[in-house]
Design a protein around this motif. Structure first.
Motif, PDB file in Angstrom:
ATOM      1  N   LEU A   1       0.781  -1.252  -0.044  1.00 40.72           N
ATOM      2  CA  LEU A   1      -0.032  -0.073  -0.001  1.00 40.72           C
ATOM      3  C   LEU A   1       0.968   1.225  -0.005  1.00 40.72           C
ATOM      4  O   LEU A   1       1.727   1.444   0.949  1.00 40.72           O
ATOM      5  CB  LEU A   1      -0.903   0.069   1.017  1.00 40.72           C
ATOM      6  CG  LEU A   1      -1.886   0.820   1.382  1.00 40.72           C
ATOM      7  CD1 LEU A   1      -3.028   1.033   0.244  1.00 40.72           C
ATOM      8  CD2 LEU A   1      -2.576   0.872   2.807  1.00 40.72           C
ATOM      9  N   ALA A   2       0.965   2.016  -1.064  1.00 38.80           N
ATOM     10  CA  ALA A   2       1.643   3.306  -1.186  1.00 38.80           C
ATOM     11  C   ALA A   2       1.112   4.260  -0.352  1.00 38.80           C
ATOM     12  O   ALA A   2       0.131   4.682  -0.297  1.00 38.80           O
ATOM     13  CB  ALA A   2       1.685   3.767  -2.703  1.00 38.80           C
ATOM     14  N   LEU A   3       1.985   4.886   0.803  1.00 39.34           N
ATOM     15  CA  LEU A   3       1.743   5.819   1.685  1.00 39.34           C
ATOM     16  C   LEU A   3       2.682   6.929   1.769  1.00 39.34           C
ATOM     17  O   LEU A   3       4.081   6.706   1.287  1.00 39.34           O
ATOM     18  CB  LEU A   3       1.474   5.261   2.874  1.00 39.34           C
ATOM     19  CG  LEU A   3       0.283   4.057   3.033  1.00 39.34           C
ATOM     20  CD1 LEU A   3       0.368   3.614   4.403  1.00 39.34           C
ATOM     21  CD2 LEU A   3      -1.005   4.894   2.932  1.00 39.34           C
ATOM     22  N   GLY A   4       2.455   8.185   2.072  1.00 35.73           N
ATOM     23  CA  GLY A   4       3.319   9.216   2.078  1.00 35.73           C
ATOM     24  C   GLY A   4       3.386   9.821   3.586  1.00 35.73           C
ATOM     25  O   GLY A   4       4.029   9.061   4.451  1.00 35.73           O
ATOM     26  N   LEU A   5       3.255  11.021   3.762  1.00 36.64           N
ATOM     27  CA  LEU A   5       3.131  11.640   5.007  1.00 36.64           C
ATOM     28  C   LEU A   5       1.796  11.726   5.469  1.00 36.64           C
ATOM     29  O   LEU A   5       1.087  12.195   4.821  1.00 36.64           O
ATOM     30  CB  LEU A   5       4.221  13.001   4.909  1.00 36.64           C
ATOM     31  CG  LEU A   5       5.663  12.525   4.707  1.00 36.64           C
ATOM     32  CD1 LEU A   5       6.289  14.118   4.322  1.00 36.64           C
ATOM     33  CD2 LEU A   5       6.362  11.732   5.933  1.00 36.64           C
ATOM     34  N   THR A   6       1.914  11.982   7.042  1.00 32.09           N
ATOM     35  CA  THR A   6       0.666  12.456   7.530  1.00 32.09           C
ATOM     36  C   THR A   6       0.653  14.129   7.655  1.00 32.09           C
ATOM     37  O   THR A   6       1.530  14.669   7.381  1.00 32.09           O
ATOM     38  CB  THR A   6       0.408  11.900   8.882  1.00 32.09           C
ATOM     39  OG1 THR A   6       1.378  12.514   9.667  1.00 32.09           O
ATOM     40  CG2 THR A   6       0.594  10.445   9.006  1.00 32.09           C
ATOM     41  N   ALA A   7      -0.539  14.513   7.940  1.00 28.57           N
ATOM     42  CA  ALA A   7      -0.791  16.081   8.280  1.00 28.57           C
ATOM     43  C   ALA A   7       0.410  16.749   9.013  1.00 28.57           C
ATOM     44  O   ALA A   7       0.795  17.651   8.670  1.00 28.57           O
ATOM     45  CB  ALA A   7      -2.071  16.284   8.427  1.00 28.57           C
ATOM     46  N   ASP A   8       0.902  15.938  10.067  1.00 32.06           N
ATOM     47  CA  ASP A   8       1.797  16.544  10.841  1.00 32.06           C
ATOM     48  C   ASP A   8       3.272  15.950  10.533  1.00 32.06           C
ATOM     49  O   ASP A   8       4.133  15.767  11.423  1.00 32.06           O
ATOM     50  CB  ASP A   8       1.663  16.247  12.357  1.00 32.06           C
ATOM     51  CG  ASP A   8       1.252  14.721  12.538  1.00 32.06           C
ATOM     52  OD1 ASP A   8       1.238  13.917  11.693  1.00 32.06           O
ATOM     53  OD2 ASP A   8       1.274  14.208  13.998  1.00 32.06           O
ATOM     54  N   ASP A   9       3.454  15.626   9.281  1.00 32.82           N
ATOM     55  CA  ASP A   9       4.907  15.326   8.629  1.00 32.82           C
ATOM     56  C   ASP A   9       5.546  13.978   9.315  1.00 32.82           C
ATOM     57  O   ASP A   9       6.721  13.977   9.247  1.00 32.82           O
ATOM     58  CB  ASP A   9       5.636  16.318   8.578  1.00 32.82           C
ATOM     59  CG  ASP A   9       5.367  17.679   7.621  1.00 32.82           C
ATOM     60  OD1 ASP A   9       4.927  17.083   6.759  1.00 32.82           O
ATOM     61  OD2 ASP A   9       5.796  18.623   8.145  1.00 32.82           O
ATOM     62  N   LYS A  10       4.620  13.056   9.727  1.00 35.99           N
ATOM     63  CA  LYS A  10       5.010  11.828   9.962  1.00 35.99           C
ATOM     64  C   LYS A  10       4.698  10.652   9.023  1.00 35.99           C
ATOM     65  O   LYS A  10       3.841  10.584   8.197  1.00 35.99           O
ATOM     66  CB  LYS A  10       4.271  11.290  11.378  1.00 35.99           C
ATOM     67  CG  LYS A  10       4.804  12.294  12.646  1.00 35.99           C
ATOM     68  CD  LYS A  10       4.269  11.716  13.741  1.00 35.99           C
ATOM     69  CE  LYS A  10       4.818  12.685  15.080  1.00 35.99           C
ATOM     70  NZ  LYS A  10       3.922  12.464  16.163  1.00 35.99           N
ATOM     71  N   MET A  11       5.319   9.657   9.002  1.00 32.98           N
ATOM     72  CA  MET A  11       5.366   8.552   8.041  1.00 32.98           C
ATOM     73  C   MET A  11       3.761   7.896   8.129  1.00 32.98           C
ATOM     74  O   MET A  11       3.431   7.710   9.246  1.00 32.98           O
ATOM     75  CB  MET A  11       6.445   7.595   8.091  1.00 32.98           C
ATOM     76  CG  MET A  11       6.210   6.348   7.052  1.00 32.98           C
ATOM     77  SD  MET A  11       7.423   4.993   7.296  1.00 32.98           S
ATOM     78  CE  MET A  11       6.541   3.672   7.382  1.00 32.98           C
ATOM     79  N   ALA A  12       3.031   7.941   7.162  1.00 36.61           N
ATOM     80  CA  ALA A  12       1.639   7.278   7.244  1.00 36.61           C
ATOM     81  C   ALA A  12       1.928   5.723   7.278  1.00 36.61           C
ATOM     82  O   ALA A  12       2.885   5.285   6.743  1.00 36.61           O
ATOM     83  CB  ALA A  12       0.825   7.876   6.127  1.00 36.61           C
TER      84      ALA A  12
END
Length: 131
Positions: free
Chosen positions: A1-12
Motif C-alpha cells: 500500500l503506497a503511503l506518504g506523510l500524515t498532516a503532521d509530517d510523520k510517515m503514514a
C-alpha cells in the motif's frame, strides 16, 4: 500500500492491521536506498497486526517480498534496532543507504493508552541478496 506523510509530517501507516504500507517518498524495494515498509504490530490490545512477529526476526534471517508485477526479491536481515517513538534522529532509517535495502518498522515496547501508541519502534534492516 503506497503511503506518504500524515498532516503532521510523520510517515503514514495503513489504517488497518492486515496491510503493509510502503513509504512512497523513498526508494521502492529493490532500488538503491532505503525502501521503508511499515505495519501495525497490533491494536494495543488483542487484535494482531501483520507485523506481530517481526520481533522474532534475527540477523541472517531471510525476507521475501513480491512486488505488484510478481517479481520476488530476497533480503537478509542485517540489523535490528529499537528507537524511542519520539526520536528525531531518523537519518539512518529515512536516509539513502547507498545500497539496496529494506527497512521494516513496527511498534514495540509498552502500549501507552493516553498516546494511543507504543513507546518504542522496532526497525529491521535487510540487504538485498537477489531479485
Amino acid at each position: 500500500l503506497a503511503l506518504g506523510l500524515t498532516a503532521d509530517d510523520k510517515m503514514a501507516v495503513p489504517d488497518n492491521y492486515t496491510e503493509v504500507g510502503w513509504y512512497s517518498l523513498g526508494a521502492a524495494p529493490g532500488q538503491i536506498g532505503n525502501a521503508i515498509l511499515g505495519a501495525h504490530v497490533d491494536n494495543g490490545a488483542s487484535i494482531s497486526g501483520v507485523f506481530k512477529n517481526l520481533k522474532n526476526l534475527e540477523l541472517g534471517d531471510r525476507i521475501y517480498i513480491t512486488d505488484d508485477s510478481g517479481k520476488e526479491m530476497h533480503f537478509k536481515v542485517s540489523a535490528r534496532k529499537i528507537y524511542d517513538y519520539k526520536t528525531t534522529d531518523t537519518e539512518e532509517v529515512f536516509g539513502n543507504a547507498g545500497k539496496r535495502q529494506i527497512v521494516l518498522i513496527t511498534c514495540h515496547g509498552t502500549f501507552m493508552p493516553s498516546e494511543g501508541t507504543y513507546n518504542k519502534r522496532l526497525v529491521i534492516f535487510g540487504e538485498l541478496v537477489s531479485q
